[in-house]
Design an enzyme around this catalytic site. Structure first.
Site, PDB file in Angstrom:
ATOM      1  N   GLU A 200       2.966   0.028 -10.883  1.00 51.12           N
ATOM      2  CA  GLU A 200       4.403  -0.094 -10.571  1.00 51.12           C
ATOM      3  C   GLU A 200       5.245   0.851 -11.425  1.00 51.12           C
ATOM      4  OE1 GLU A 200       6.205  -3.864  -9.673  1.00 51.12           O
ATOM      5  OE2 GLU A 200       4.243  -4.761  -9.281  1.00 51.12           O
TER       6      GLU A 200
ATOM      7  N   ALA B 277       0.841  -1.207   0.000  1.00 51.41           N
ATOM      8  CA  ALA B 277       0.000   0.000   0.000  1.00 51.41           C
ATOM      9  C   ALA B 277       0.868   1.247   0.000  1.00 51.41           C
ATOM     10  CB  ALA B 277      -0.921  -0.007   1.216  1.00 51.41           C
TER      11      ALA B 277
ATOM     12  N   ILE C  19      -5.215   0.126  -4.183  1.00 46.53           N
ATOM     13  CA  ILE C  19      -4.467  -0.907  -3.473  1.00 46.53           C
ATOM     14  C   ILE C  19      -4.977  -2.289  -3.882  1.00 46.53           C
ATOM     15  CG2 ILE C  19      -3.747  -1.778  -1.230  1.00 46.53           C
ATOM     16  CD1 ILE C  19      -2.778   1.117  -2.038  1.00 46.53           C
TER      17      ILE C  19
END
Length: 392
Positions: free
Chosen positions: A370, A134, A167
């Site tokens: 990412e 997270a 998340i």
């Protein structure tokens, strides 16, 4: 039949080739490929089921070190990439389940104390606990330094205040590695393990996306956790985050590669079977041109992905440049390959639930999470300038 000749490249050992073959056989017999059509409670159940299946079959042993239930002494990035490529080729949610166990546990595997590792990693490896990572916030995605979640030192505890969004595994995770700014320190960040049952923790919202994954927003409202749940040095959370992403960023490229290979296989099968103008589509030169471009993009992506993984495993502890190149090229290429596959299948390619239509939805997020493609370009450019040194 997917091309497996890349396994003969010198990036791999025999153990990697054996793992790829065994996981491919297991996936072919155990996972269905239709989980992208689930949502709500059915989606959560499917994700949890895949975690259990991957754990029971031993595949999740590869996401934690051997000292705490894993298969290898340290995280082997080539193994992680091969697993993600293989699972993604069969089912996107199965890949997601594997990847999030690794990413969620990654900070603890790399930086956690022995007590944290012993408490959390064995259950991850067995598929008995679900992990989450997270870091993102509404106004702090690519710009990690803009996060506003705060961790305050309160004698024998840390108290966390803030909200995290986008998340993965929000709502189904047993625990989360949460990144927060240290109270009173503008540029200091920490990483902390927050359990789903901790007072002051709640799932604030669930988020639906184009290719369904368990995703949501978590809120931390005076969330008080023990001091020993800091991951690494409480002031070095940014290092924890970046080093973890350094390991797992290449695997995002590998997942994209798996999606692309599946789309290419679907395109080959279709163009060989479908006739137009009295001959199979595969004999038409414009179709062959597309297939050639797809095959070349796939091999180029594989070279970059497995170069990055091999370099991390055998040469250098940090592969920021190589991992950024692998993620950037493989995810962008996979988007084009899958789009070409949809085009080659024509109307069949846009039917809801068709394999290439599902892949079209699944691949898109990989260019964002990412680190977006744009951020990867900044990383690559900055590394290239640093390597070149000052102008003479």
């Amino acid at each position: 039949m997917p091309d497996r000749t890349f396994l003969d490249w010198p990036f791999f050992d025999d153990s990697h080739r054996t793992l790829a073959a065994e996981l491919d056989r297991w996936a072919a017999g155990e996972i269905g490929g239709d989980s992208a059509e689930h949502d709500g409670a059915a989606l959560d159940a499917a994700a949890c089921r895949y975690v259990r299946m991957l754990g029971e079959a031993g595949w999740l042993r590869h996401v934690v070190p051997a000292s705490h239930g894993g298969a290898n002494g340290t995280l082997d990035v080539r193994t992680l990439c091969l697993a993600r490529e293989t699972l993604a080729r069969h089912d996107g949610l199965a890949d997601f389940a594997f990847a999030m166990q690794g990413l969620g546990a990654g900070p603890i595997s790399l930086f956690g104390s022995e007590s944290l590792k012993a408490r959390y990693l064995p259950a991850v490896a067995r598929g008995e606990a679900i992990a989450a990572f997270a870091i993102s916030e509404e106004a702090a995605g690519s710009d990690i330094g803009a996060m506003t979640t705060v961790a305050r030192d309160d004698d024998d505890a840390w108290v966390l205040e803030g909200e995290k969004t986008w998340i993965s595994n929000a709502g189904i995770a047993d625990w989360y590695v949460v990144f927060a700014r240290m109270h009173g320190h503008e540029r200091s960040f920490g990483a902390f393990v927050v359990e789903a049952g901790d007072p002051g923790f709640r799932v604030a919202a669930r988020i639906q996306v184009s290719a369904p994954h368990p995703l949501g927003t978590i809120a931390l409202e005076g969330c008080r956790i023990p001091k020993d749940r800091a991951v690494g040095d409480p002031s070095q959370g940014l290092k924890v985050a970046l080093a973890t992403l350094d390991v797992f960023r290449s695997t995002v490229g590998a997942a994209a590669l798996g999606f692309a290979r599946r789309a290419f296989d679907e395109a080959i099968t279709h163009t060989q079977a479908r006739t137009a103008f009295g001959k199979p589509l595969a004999e038409l030169q414009l179709v062959q041109e597309k297939l050639a471009d797809m095959a070349t993009a796939i091999d180029a992506s594989a070279l970059l992905v497995y170069r990055a993984a091999w370099t991390r495993d055998r040469v250098a502890p940090r592969v920021t440049r190589e991992a950024a190149m692998a993620k950037l090229f493989a995810t962008e290429s996979a988007q084009r390959v899958i789009d070409d596959a949809v085009q080659l299948l024509g109307a069949r390619g846009v039917v809801r639930g068709a394999t290439v239509e599902r892949l079209y939805r699944e691949v898109r997020a990989l260019r964002i999470y990412e680190g977006t493609s744009e951020i990867q370009k900044l990383v690559i450019a900055s590394r290239a300038l640093a390597m070149a040194g000052p102008e003479q």
